[in-house]
Motif scaffolding. Sequence first.
Motif, PDB file in Angstrom:
ATOM      1  N   GLU A 264      12.088  -4.142  15.839  1.00  0.00           N
ATOM      2  CA  GLU A 264      13.183  -5.074  16.117  1.00  0.00           C
ATOM      3  C   GLU A 264      13.622  -5.790  14.844  1.00  0.00           C
ATOM      4  O   GLU A 264      14.812  -6.074  14.656  1.00  0.00           O
ATOM      5  N   THR A 265      12.682  -6.060  13.955  1.00  0.00           N
ATOM      6  CA  THR A 265      13.007  -6.726  12.691  1.00  0.00           C
ATOM      7  C   THR A 265      13.883  -5.843  11.807  1.00  0.00           C
ATOM      8  O   THR A 265      14.898  -6.300  11.263  1.00  0.00           O
ATOM      9  N   ILE A 266      13.519  -4.574  11.660  1.00  0.00           N
ATOM     10  CA  ILE A 266      14.304  -3.701  10.780  1.00  0.00           C
ATOM     11  C   ILE A 266      15.641  -3.327  11.418  1.00  0.00           C
ATOM     12  O   ILE A 266      16.603  -3.019  10.707  1.00  0.00           O
ATOM     13  N   ARG A 267      15.706  -3.353  12.742  1.00  0.00           N
ATOM     14  CA  ARG A 267      16.993  -3.087  13.395  1.00  0.00           C
ATOM     15  C   ARG A 267      17.933  -4.275  13.234  1.00  0.00           C
ATOM     16  O   ARG A 267      19.152  -4.103  13.158  1.00  0.00           O
ATOM     17  N   THR A 268      17.369  -5.466  13.169  1.00  0.00           N
ATOM     18  CA  THR A 268      18.181  -6.672  12.989  1.00  0.00           C
ATOM     19  C   THR A 268      18.584  -6.860  11.535  1.00  0.00           C
ATOM     20  O   THR A 268      19.719  -7.242  11.231  1.00  0.00           O
ATOM     21  N   ASN A 269      17.651  -6.573  10.634  1.00  0.00           N
ATOM     22  CA  ASN A 269      17.895  -6.757   9.202  1.00  0.00           C
ATOM     23  C   ASN A 269      17.861  -5.393   8.514  1.00  0.00           C
ATOM     24  O   ASN A 269      16.800  -4.901   8.141  1.00  0.00           O
ATOM     25  N   ARG A 270      19.022  -4.786   8.345  1.00  0.00           N
ATOM     26  CA  ARG A 270      19.099  -3.442   7.775  1.00  0.00           C
ATOM     27  C   ARG A 270      18.820  -3.429   6.268  1.00  0.00           C
ATOM     28  O   ARG A 270      18.782  -2.358   5.657  1.00  0.00           O
TER      29      ARG A 270
ATOM     30  N   CYS B  92       9.667   1.746   6.313  1.00  0.00           N
ATOM     31  CA  CYS B  92       8.619   2.581   5.725  1.00  0.00           C
ATOM     32  C   CYS B  92       7.284   1.897   5.987  1.00  0.00           C
ATOM     33  O   CYS B  92       7.236   0.769   6.488  1.00  0.00           O
ATOM     34  N   PHE B  93       6.212   2.557   5.630  1.00  0.00           N
ATOM     35  CA  PHE B  93       4.903   1.967   5.875  1.00  0.00           C
ATOM     36  C   PHE B  93       4.702   0.699   5.053  1.00  0.00           C
ATOM     37  O   PHE B  93       4.090  -0.264   5.529  1.00  0.00           O
ATOM     38  N   ASN B  94       5.193   0.680   3.818  1.00  0.00           N
ATOM     39  CA  ASN B  94       4.996  -0.496   2.965  1.00  0.00           C
ATOM     40  C   ASN B  94       5.546  -1.765   3.615  1.00  0.00           C
ATOM     41  O   ASN B  94       4.877  -2.802   3.639  1.00  0.00           O
ATOM     42  N   THR B  95       6.765  -1.693   4.129  1.00  0.00           N
ATOM     43  CA  THR B  95       7.348  -2.891   4.737  1.00  0.00           C
ATOM     44  C   THR B  95       6.699  -3.198   6.086  1.00  0.00           C
ATOM     45  O   THR B  95       6.634  -4.365   6.485  1.00  0.00           O
ATOM     46  N   PHE B  96       6.208  -2.172   6.782  1.00  0.00           N
ATOM     47  CA  PHE B  96       5.452  -2.444   8.012  1.00  0.00           C
ATOM     48  C   PHE B  96       4.165  -3.186   7.683  1.00  0.00           C
ATOM     49  O   PHE B  96       3.798  -4.156   8.368  1.00  0.00           O
ATOM     50  N   TYR B  97       3.467  -2.741   6.652  1.00  0.00           N
ATOM     51  CA  TYR B  97       2.220  -3.396   6.248  1.00  0.00           C
ATOM     52  C   TYR B  97       2.480  -4.854   5.883  1.00  0.00           C
ATOM     53  O   TYR B  97       1.723  -5.750   6.273  1.00  0.00           O
ATOM     54  N   GLU B  98       3.548  -5.091   5.143  1.00  0.00           N
ATOM     55  CA  GLU B  98       3.892  -6.464   4.758  1.00  0.00           C
ATOM     56  C   GLU B  98       4.237  -7.308   5.980  1.00  0.00           C
ATOM     57  O   GLU B  98       3.877  -8.491   6.049  1.00  0.00           O
ATOM     58  N   TYR B  99       4.917  -6.707   6.948  1.00  0.00           N
ATOM     59  CA  TYR B  99       5.227  -7.434   8.186  1.00  0.00           C
ATOM     60  C   TYR B  99       3.942  -7.770   8.944  1.00  0.00           C
ATOM     61  O   TYR B  99       3.767  -8.893   9.426  1.00  0.00           O
ATOM     62  N   LEU B 100       3.047  -6.812   9.028  1.00  0.00           N
ATOM     63  CA  LEU B 100       1.780  -7.020   9.723  1.00  0.00           C
ATOM     64  C   LEU B 100       0.971  -8.130   9.053  1.00  0.00           C
ATOM     65  O   LEU B 100       0.385  -8.988   9.728  1.00  0.00           O
ATOM     66  N   ARG B 101       0.967  -8.134   7.737  1.00  0.00           N
ATOM     67  CA  ARG B 101       0.176  -9.103   6.965  1.00  0.00           C
ATOM     68  C   ARG B 101       0.822 -10.486   6.917  1.00  0.00           C
ATOM     69  O   ARG B 101       0.138 -11.506   7.111  1.00  0.00           O
ATOM     70  N   ASP B 102       2.123 -10.519   6.678  1.00  0.00           N
ATOM     71  CA  ASP B 102       2.789 -11.792   6.378  1.00  0.00           C
ATOM     72  C   ASP B 102       3.463 -12.447   7.581  1.00  0.00           C
ATOM     73  O   ASP B 102       3.751 -13.646   7.550  1.00  0.00           O
ATOM     74  N   VAL B 103       3.736 -11.669   8.617  1.00  0.00           N
ATOM     75  CA  VAL B 103       4.448 -12.210   9.780  1.00  0.00           C
ATOM     76  C   VAL B 103       3.590 -12.140  11.045  1.00  0.00           C
ATOM     77  O   VAL B 103       3.378 -13.151  11.715  1.00  0.00           O
ATOM     78  N   TYR B 104       3.096 -10.957  11.352  1.00  0.00           N
ATOM     79  CA  TYR B 104       2.399 -10.784  12.630  1.00  0.00           C
ATOM     80  C   TYR B 104       1.052 -11.494  12.648  1.00  0.00           C
ATOM     81  O   TYR B 104       0.699 -12.141  13.646  1.00  0.00           O
ATOM     82  N   ARG B 105       0.292 -11.396  11.563  1.00  0.00           N
ATOM     83  CA  ARG B 105      -1.017 -12.062  11.535  1.00  0.00           C
ATOM     84  C   ARG B 105      -0.884 -13.580  11.656  1.00  0.00           C
ATOM     85  O   ARG B 105      -1.591 -14.193  12.475  1.00  0.00           O
ATOM     86  N   PRO B 106       0.017 -14.239  10.890  1.00  0.00           N
ATOM     87  CA  PRO B 106       0.190 -15.684  11.093  1.00  0.00           C
ATOM     88  C   PRO B 106       0.666 -16.035  12.501  1.00  0.00           C
ATOM     89  O   PRO B 106       0.249 -17.056  13.068  1.00  0.00           O
ATOM     90  N   GLU B 107       1.520 -15.178  13.072  1.00  0.00           N
ATOM     91  CA  GLU B 107       2.008 -15.438  14.432  1.00  0.00           C
ATOM     92  C   GLU B 107       0.863 -15.401  15.438  1.00  0.00           C
ATOM     93  O   GLU B 107       0.824 -16.201  16.390  1.00  0.00           O
ATOM     94  N   MET B 108      -0.085 -14.508  15.238  1.00  0.00           N
ATOM     95  CA  MET B 108      -1.248 -14.442  16.124  1.00  0.00           C
ATOM     96  C   MET B 108      -2.043 -15.747  16.076  1.00  0.00           C
ATOM     97  O   MET B 108      -2.566 -16.209  17.094  1.00  0.00           O
ATOM     98  N   GLY B 109      -2.114 -16.334  14.885  1.00  0.00           N
ATOM     99  CA  GLY B 109      -2.864 -17.579  14.725  1.00  0.00           C
ATOM    100  C   GLY B 109      -2.202 -18.774  15.377  1.00  0.00           C
ATOM    101  O   GLY B 109      -2.860 -19.793  15.626  1.00  0.00           O
ATOM    102  N   ARG B 110      -0.905 -18.675  15.655  1.00  0.00           N
ATOM    103  CA  ARG B 110      -0.177 -19.790  16.275  1.00  0.00           C
ATOM    104  C   ARG B 110      -0.088 -19.670  17.795  1.00  0.00           C
ATOM    105  O   ARG B 110       0.466 -20.548  18.450  1.00  0.00           O
ATOM    106  N   ARG B 111      -0.620 -18.619  18.349  1.00  0.00           N
ATOM    107  CA  ARG B 111      -0.515 -18.415  19.789  1.00  0.00           C
ATOM    108  C   ARG B 111      -1.341 -19.438  20.565  1.00  0.00           C
ATOM    109  O   ARG B 111      -2.399 -19.883  20.110  1.00  0.00           O
TER     110      ARG B 111
END
Length: 205
Positions: free
Chosen positions: A123-129, A134-153
């Motif tokens: 959804e992020t890459i579809r919104t922000n073209r 690629c895997f690199n940007t997925f890894y960065e999303y997982l590390r920098d966005v998804y992991r912090p979001e898990m901590g705020r749940r």
Amino acid sequence: IITNRNKFILGPSGSGKSFFTNHMVRQYYEQGAHVLLVDTGNSYEGLCGLINRKTKGADGIYFTYTDARPISFNPFYTDDYVFDVEKRESICTLLLTLWKSADEPVTKTEAGELGSAVNAYIETIRTNRKITPCFNTFYEYLRDVYRPEMGRREIRVPLSDFNIDNLLTTLKQYYVGGRYDFLLNSDRNIDLLSKRFIVFEIDAV
């Protein structure tokens, strides 16, 4: 209807095994089947080239391994930013295979969280073209966005149920700078799920 055909072709060198198989897989392709070949010896280069020319480059994809350009692909690339269920599931299956060893079971929580991370990234890459899929940007999303979001749940997922740090550590070797950083970040953007004839030539491996 037979949906899973199995064949064993046996014969001495020069007896026509590759000749027969070329004709067989061409007939399968012309009947609408999906053909993926892993080959040594360039036996299917001619047929693949024929299909590539016949489809004006739309099909007949030939990957050749060399030390200078090893086989790589981009699992997050699509021609139209459409990620159907099959595409999403194939990405999740790939990531789980890279993360877990053969004797490690995958829990429902692990599969669910990884699936949620993949969906959120899509959804992020579809919104922000401007973000290159690629895997690199997925890894960065997982590390920098998804992991912090898990901590705020409000309801936390314990590391024992989904160890995202272990996931990131395991997958880091496929991220830029890792020893396999070429594997999932191909600049040859081809949506392989939309192709029906693909050959991986691994004679030089």
